[in-house]
Motif scaffolding. Structure first.
Motif, PDB file in Angstrom:
ATOM      1  N   GLY A 192      -7.060   2.776   0.863  1.00  0.00           N
ATOM      2  CA  GLY A 192      -6.058   2.289   1.825  1.00  0.00           C
ATOM      3  C   GLY A 192      -6.632   1.888   3.171  1.00  0.00           C
ATOM      4  N   CYS A 193      -7.599   2.696   3.666  1.00  0.00           N
ATOM      5  CA  CYS A 193      -8.125   2.395   5.009  1.00  0.00           C
ATOM      6  C   CYS A 193      -8.823   1.043   5.031  1.00  0.00           C
ATOM      7  CB  CYS A 193      -9.036   3.520   5.485  1.00  0.00           C
ATOM      8  SG  CYS A 193     -10.415   3.852   4.406  1.00  0.00           S
ATOM      9  N   GLU A 194      -9.304   0.602   3.869  1.00  0.00           N
ATOM     10  CA  GLU A 194      -9.968  -0.701   3.853  1.00  0.00           C
ATOM     11  C   GLU A 194      -8.961  -1.854   3.830  1.00  0.00           C
ATOM     12  OE1 GLU A 194     -14.325  -0.047   2.283  1.00  0.00           O
ATOM     13  OE2 GLU A 194     -12.898   0.087   0.640  1.00  0.00           O
ATOM     14  N   TYR A 195      -7.772  -1.595   3.324  1.00  0.00           N
ATOM     15  CA  TYR A 195      -6.706  -2.606   3.390  1.00  0.00           C
ATOM     16  C   TYR A 195      -6.141  -2.707   4.806  1.00  0.00           C
ATOM     17  CZ  TYR A 195      -6.421  -3.136  -1.679  1.00  0.00           C
ATOM     18  OH  TYR A 195      -6.704  -3.441  -2.981  1.00  0.00           O
ATOM     19  N   ALA A 196      -6.152  -1.571   5.510  1.00  0.00           N
ATOM     20  CA  ALA A 196      -5.435  -1.502   6.790  1.00  0.00           C
ATOM     21  C   ALA A 196      -6.184  -2.163   7.944  1.00  0.00           C
ATOM     22  CB  ALA A 196      -5.150  -0.042   7.120  1.00  0.00           C
ATOM     23  N   GLY A 197      -7.487  -2.370   7.816  1.00  0.00           N
ATOM     24  CA  GLY A 197      -8.248  -2.925   8.943  1.00  0.00           C
ATOM     25  C   GLY A 197      -8.240  -1.931  10.095  1.00  0.00           C
ATOM     26  N   ASN A 198      -8.122  -2.448  11.319  1.00  0.00           N
ATOM     27  CA  ASN A 198      -8.042  -1.535  12.476  1.00  0.00           C
ATOM     28  C   ASN A 198      -6.657  -0.928  12.540  1.00  0.00           C
ATOM     29  OD1 ASN A 198     -10.582  -1.861  13.648  1.00  0.00           O
ATOM     30  ND2 ASN A 198      -9.969  -3.874  14.408  1.00  0.00           N
ATOM     31  N   VAL A 199      -6.599   0.376  12.569  1.00  0.00           N
ATOM     32  CA  VAL A 199      -5.285   1.042  12.614  1.00  0.00           C
ATOM     33  C   VAL A 199      -4.991   1.499  14.040  1.00  0.00           C
ATOM     34  CG1 VAL A 199      -3.927   3.009  11.783  1.00  0.00           C
ATOM     35  CG2 VAL A 199      -5.477   1.799  10.221  1.00  0.00           C
ATOM     36  N   PHE A 238       3.652   3.424  13.207  1.00  0.00           N
ATOM     37  CA  PHE A 238       4.559   3.989  14.212  1.00  0.00           C
ATOM     38  C   PHE A 238       4.602   5.514  14.180  1.00  0.00           C
ATOM     39  CE2 PHE A 238       6.554  -0.172  12.972  1.00  0.00           C
ATOM     40  CZ  PHE A 238       5.890  -0.864  13.959  1.00  0.00           C
ATOM     41  N   GLY A 239       4.470   6.094  15.341  1.00  0.00           N
ATOM     42  CA  GLY A 239       4.667   7.537  15.524  1.00  0.00           C
ATOM     43  C   GLY A 239       3.479   8.366  15.079  1.00  0.00           C
ATOM     44  N   LEU A 240       3.192   8.343  13.802  1.00  0.00           N
ATOM     45  CA  LEU A 240       2.132   9.191  13.236  1.00  0.00           C
ATOM     46  C   LEU A 240       1.300   8.384  12.245  1.00  0.00           C
ATOM     47  CD1 LEU A 240       4.517  12.156  12.424  1.00  0.00           C
ATOM     48  CD2 LEU A 240       2.748  12.210  14.181  1.00  0.00           C
ATOM     49  N   ASN A 241       0.048   8.786  12.099  1.00  0.00           N
ATOM     50  CA  ASN A 241      -0.777   8.096  11.109  1.00  0.00           C
ATOM     51  C   ASN A 241      -0.344   8.514   9.697  1.00  0.00           C
ATOM     52  OD1 ASN A 241      -2.754   6.409  10.132  1.00  0.00           O
ATOM     53  ND2 ASN A 241      -4.341   7.224  11.491  1.00  0.00           N
ATOM     54  N   LYS A 242      -0.582   7.626   8.732  1.00  0.00           N
ATOM     55  CA  LYS A 242      -0.123   7.875   7.366  1.00  0.00           C
ATOM     56  C   LYS A 242      -1.338   8.138   6.463  1.00  0.00           C
ATOM     57  CE  LYS A 242       3.811   6.200   9.069  1.00  0.00           C
ATOM     58  NZ  LYS A 242       3.393   5.776  10.380  1.00  0.00           N
ATOM     59  N   ILE A 243      -1.152   8.991   5.482  1.00  0.00           N
ATOM     60  CA  ILE A 243      -2.233   9.277   4.526  1.00  0.00           C
ATOM     61  C   ILE A 243      -2.784   7.979   3.946  1.00  0.00           C
ATOM     62  CG2 ILE A 243      -2.632  10.224   2.195  1.00  0.00           C
ATOM     63  CD1 ILE A 243      -0.740  12.539   3.104  1.00  0.00           C
ATOM     64  N   GLY A 244      -1.885   7.057   3.634  1.00  0.00           N
ATOM     65  CA  GLY A 244      -2.286   5.792   3.014  1.00  0.00           C
ATOM     66  C   GLY A 244      -3.211   4.949   3.882  1.00  0.00           C
ATOM     67  N   LEU A 245      -3.176   5.185   5.188  1.00  0.00           N
ATOM     68  CA  LEU A 245      -4.019   4.391   6.088  1.00  0.00           C
ATOM     69  C   LEU A 245      -5.365   5.073   6.339  1.00  0.00           C
ATOM     70  CD1 LEU A 245      -1.291   3.460   8.723  1.00  0.00           C
ATOM     71  CD2 LEU A 245      -2.154   2.040   6.850  1.00  0.00           C
ATOM     72  N   LEU A 277       0.848  -1.196   0.000  1.00  0.00           N
ATOM     73  CA  LEU A 277       0.000   0.000   0.000  1.00  0.00           C
ATOM     74  C   LEU A 277       0.885   1.248   0.000  1.00  0.00           C
ATOM     75  CD1 LEU A 277      -3.031   0.742   0.205  1.00  0.00           C
ATOM     76  CD2 LEU A 277      -2.725   0.882   2.674  1.00  0.00           C
ATOM     77  N   SER A 278       0.528   2.210  -0.842  1.00  0.00           N
ATOM     78  CA  SER A 278       1.298   3.456  -0.861  1.00  0.00           C
ATOM     79  C   SER A 278       0.890   4.329   0.315  1.00  0.00           C
ATOM     80  CB  SER A 278       1.055   4.210  -2.166  1.00  0.00           C
ATOM     81  OG  SER A 278       1.456   5.555  -2.009  1.00  0.00           O
ATOM     82  N   ALA A 279       1.874   4.746   1.100  1.00  0.00           N
ATOM     83  CA  ALA A 279       1.581   5.632   2.241  1.00  0.00           C
ATOM     84  C   ALA A 279       1.170   7.016   1.759  1.00  0.00           C
ATOM     85  CB  ALA A 279       2.813   5.740   3.142  1.00  0.00           C
ATOM     86  N   ASP A 280       1.421   7.314   0.481  1.00  0.00           N
ATOM     87  CA  ASP A 280       1.149   8.658  -0.048  1.00  0.00           C
ATOM     88  C   ASP A 280      -0.209   8.775  -0.726  1.00  0.00           C
ATOM     89  OD1 ASP A 280       3.728   9.144   0.710  1.00  0.00           O
ATOM     90  OD2 ASP A 280       4.554   8.758  -1.283  1.00  0.00           O
ATOM     91  N   THR A 281      -0.572   7.742  -1.479  1.00  0.00           N
ATOM     92  CA  THR A 281      -1.806   7.845  -2.280  1.00  0.00           C
ATOM     93  C   THR A 281      -2.935   6.973  -1.728  1.00  0.00           C
ATOM     94  OG1 THR A 281      -1.233   5.968  -3.676  1.00  0.00           O
ATOM     95  CG2 THR A 281      -0.414   8.130  -4.368  1.00  0.00           C
ATOM     96  N   ALA A 282      -2.619   6.083  -0.807  1.00  0.00           N
ATOM     97  CA  ALA A 282      -3.604   5.135  -0.268  1.00  0.00           C
ATOM     98  C   ALA A 282      -4.045   4.105  -1.306  1.00  0.00           C
ATOM     99  CB  ALA A 282      -4.818   5.854   0.329  1.00  0.00           C
ATOM    100  N   LYS A 283      -3.266   3.971  -2.364  1.00  0.00           N
ATOM    101  CA  LYS A 283      -3.618   2.965  -3.378  1.00  0.00           C
ATOM    102  C   LYS A 283      -2.610   1.832  -3.333  1.00  0.00           C
ATOM    103  CE  LYS A 283      -5.805   6.124  -6.553  1.00  0.00           C
ATOM    104  NZ  LYS A 283      -5.458   7.398  -5.945  1.00  0.00           N
ATOM    105  N   PRO A 284      -3.060   0.605  -3.638  1.00  0.00           N
ATOM    106  CA  PRO A 284      -2.096  -0.485  -3.715  1.00  0.00           C
ATOM    107  C   PRO A 284      -1.168  -0.279  -4.908  1.00  0.00           C
ATOM    108  CG  PRO A 284      -4.306  -1.251  -4.271  1.00  0.00           C
ATOM    109  CD  PRO A 284      -4.437   0.187  -3.900  1.00  0.00           C
TER     110      PRO A 284
END
Ligand SMILES: NC(=O)C1=CN([C@@H]2O[C@H](COP(=O)(O)OP(=O)(O)OC[C@H]3O[C@@H](n4cnc5c(N)ncnc54)[C@H](O)[C@@H]3O)[C@@H](O)[C@H]2O)[C@@H](O)CC1
Ligand SMILES: [K+]
Length: 510
Positions: free
Chosen positions: A190-197, A178-185, A158-165
């Motif tokens: 992207g948020c649907e790939y990430a499950g619970n963040v 880690f540390g900060l949430n990412k745009i991709g999540l 998953l791209s942390a920048d675009t939220a697209k695979p």
């Protein structure tokens, strides 16, 4: 307020922490690995067979470190190393050496079906190109299985920048970032790939975060303390005057929703300006509202004079919901754009009429320059993406595929505040990109946008700056939608439920 970053910004935070502050990378990595394990334990991981699937960068090194800690705590764990070990990052080499010294099994090929839990540490924020070859095969295999998947930092692929695979990505159950949430999540898909963040603090100091100066952020309930304060010594004038120019013949709901939401969100006075045909409906449905109606087919100098008076009366103006595309609506918009000295919230057909005006401009300026040139300062545009595509004269796909880039185009070098309404609404102004995480799919229902305009207007009427009102309006609108869903479910939720639920969101802040 929670800062959100892209991969370059996160890397800058990492680098600053390690190189300028002097915290060794291996220390951060140990904390990262421990935080992954903590999360796994919270979800009851006990005797299952765990496989850490590790790539050859530092994300893989996190995975090896997590496997080693689990191994030392007597969990059944193995490591699958994907990629050429000769090209492993120095930290991964160090982690692999430790793991080997302890006798942990490290494989290059293994039947992953034997394992019930996968730690996904193939790629993190260092992913730089499309996934192919062995990496693609292993991601496909993991996605086809029924394991519980814990992704380290971000689902691999998953791209942390675009939220697209990047062609393909892991579908995780949990992502420990880690540390900060990412745009991709946060953005879709992207948020649907990430499950619970779960965002884990692993020791990046504030100074490292601040120097990155990311424009991306979201709100949480702590930000409700930014809501306008209700003075004890007050009268209805204290809480501002909202003018809602909305509705047209046969369309009365839009002005009702916007005006009612403006009252429910705390405005002192709300006046509805609409077509004469809506008079009885508004008077009977919302007797609290002041009313000015015009005759669409009999517009004379007196009408115009009165409209100018109303524009002057208001502390904030909503224009557009349900006004249609008639000449009358066009004249109303012209009067507001020309004479308003207060923030204007331009929505729905107001935006469509604006698009027509811009279409008729022929000069060498860019489209956005022309748009900005006819809007009063502090205008808030609230387009959904289709309206935005017409306004910017850009294909819808281009907008959907590059929401953050489009937000830059809308705001760069101008004072426009744009609310790009989508499943993750973005509120953009010159310096900020607020990404909204409240709300739900039940809110995709007629009238929901009208409610939003009323809430934003109410916050401005009560003294918030336009850009703060836009962010907080979007956030509270989403929270009210979430409360409404608890009661009605996402199938049955309608716009009035969002207005009713505002009480639960705003009154906790009394
Ligand atoms: N101080 C730090 O830098 C910290 C880093 N951490 C971890 O380190 C990760 C970032 O590590 P890296 O920068 O090493 O990057 P990654 O481990 O995400 O991946 C980089 C490696 O993958 C390769 N690669 C990229 N795209 C590829 C593709 N499509 N196909 C095949 N190979 C590809 C790169 O050439 C490089 O070898 C974070 O996500 C996080 O998990 C954490 O340990 C926290 C501390
Ligand atoms: K990962």
């Amino acid at each position: 307020m929670k800062t959100i970053v892209n991969s370059a910004q996160m890397k800058a935070v990492d680098d600053y922490t390690v190189e300028k502050v002097g915290i060794p990378a291996i220390v951060l990595m140990e904390r990262a690995a421990l935080s992954v394990i903590d999360e796994m334990k919270k979800h009851g991981v006990t005797k299952e067979k765990i496989l850490a699937v590790c790539g050859i960068g530092n994300n893989g090194a996190d995975g090896v470190a997590a496997a080693r800690i689990l191994y030392l705590q007597s969990y059944t764990v193995a490591i699958l190393l994907v990629g050429d070990e000769d090209k492993a990052s120095p930290l991964l080499k160090q982690q692999l050496l430790i793991a080997r010294n302890l006798g942990i099994s490290i494989y290059n090929n293994i039947a992953i079906t034997e394992y019930t839990i996968i730690i996904d540490a193939i790629f993190g924020i260092g992913l730089s190109r499309n996934i192919s070859g062995i990496y693609k095969e292993i991601i496909e295999e993991i996605n086809a299985g029924s394991h519980t998947v814990y992704s380290v930092d971000i689902p691999s692929g998953l791209s942390a920048d675009t939220a697209k695979p990047m062609d393909i990505a892991i579908k995780a159950d949990y992502t420990i970032t880690f540390g900060l949430n990412k745009i991709g999540l946060i953005l879709y898909p992207g948020c649907e790939y990430a499950g619970n963040v779960i965002v884990e603090e692993i020791g990046f100091p504030e100074i490292a975060v601040n120097q990155v100066n990311s424009p991306y952020f979201s709100y949480d309930t702590n930000d409700l303390n930014k809501l306008p304060k209700r003075l004890n010594y007050s009268n209805k004038g204290t809480f501002g005057k909202v003018l809602v120019i909305a509705g047209s013949v046969n369309i009365s709901g839009a002005c009702y929703f916007s005006a009612k939401a403006a009252y429910r969100a705390g405005s002192g006075l709300v006046k509805v300006m609409t077509a004469e045909e809506n008079r009885i409906i508004i008077q009977s449905q919302l007797p609290e509202a002041l009313l000015y109606t015009y005759k669409s087919d009999n517009w004379d100098d007196c009408t115009e004079e009165q409209i100018l008076k109303e524009i002057e009366w208001a502390k904030v103006i909503v224009i557009g919901p349900g006004i249609g595309m008639s000449n009358t609506s066009g004249r109303l918009l012209d009067l507001v754009l020309e004479h308003a000295k207060v923030p204007v919230i331009l929505d729905a057909d107001g935006i469509n009429l604006l698009s027509e005006k811009v279409n008729s401009m022929h000069n060498d300026n860019s489209r956005i320059e022309n748009i900005v040139s006819i809007l009063p300062k502090q205008t808030i545009l609230t387009p959904h993406l289709k309206e935005l595509s017409v306004l910017l004269d850009m294909p819808l796909d281009t907008i959907i595929n590059n929401l953050l880039g489009i937000a830059d185009i809308c705001t760069c070098k101008n004072d426009l505040i744009t609310v790009l309404k989508d499943a993750r609404t973005i509120v953009a102004n010159k310096k900020e990109r607020y990404i909204n995480i409240s709300g739900n799919n039940g809110m995709s229902t007629g009238g929901s946008g009208d409610v939003l305009t009323g809430i934003i207007a109410a916050f401005i009427a009560q003294g918030l700056e336009a850009k703060e009102a836009a962010k907080l309006g979007v956030y509270t609108h989403g929270l009210a939608g979430d409360k409404a869903r608890e009661l009605k479910g996402s199938y049955c939720l309608i716009a009035s439920d969002i207005i009713d639920a505002l009480a639960q969101v705003l009154n906790n802040n009394d």
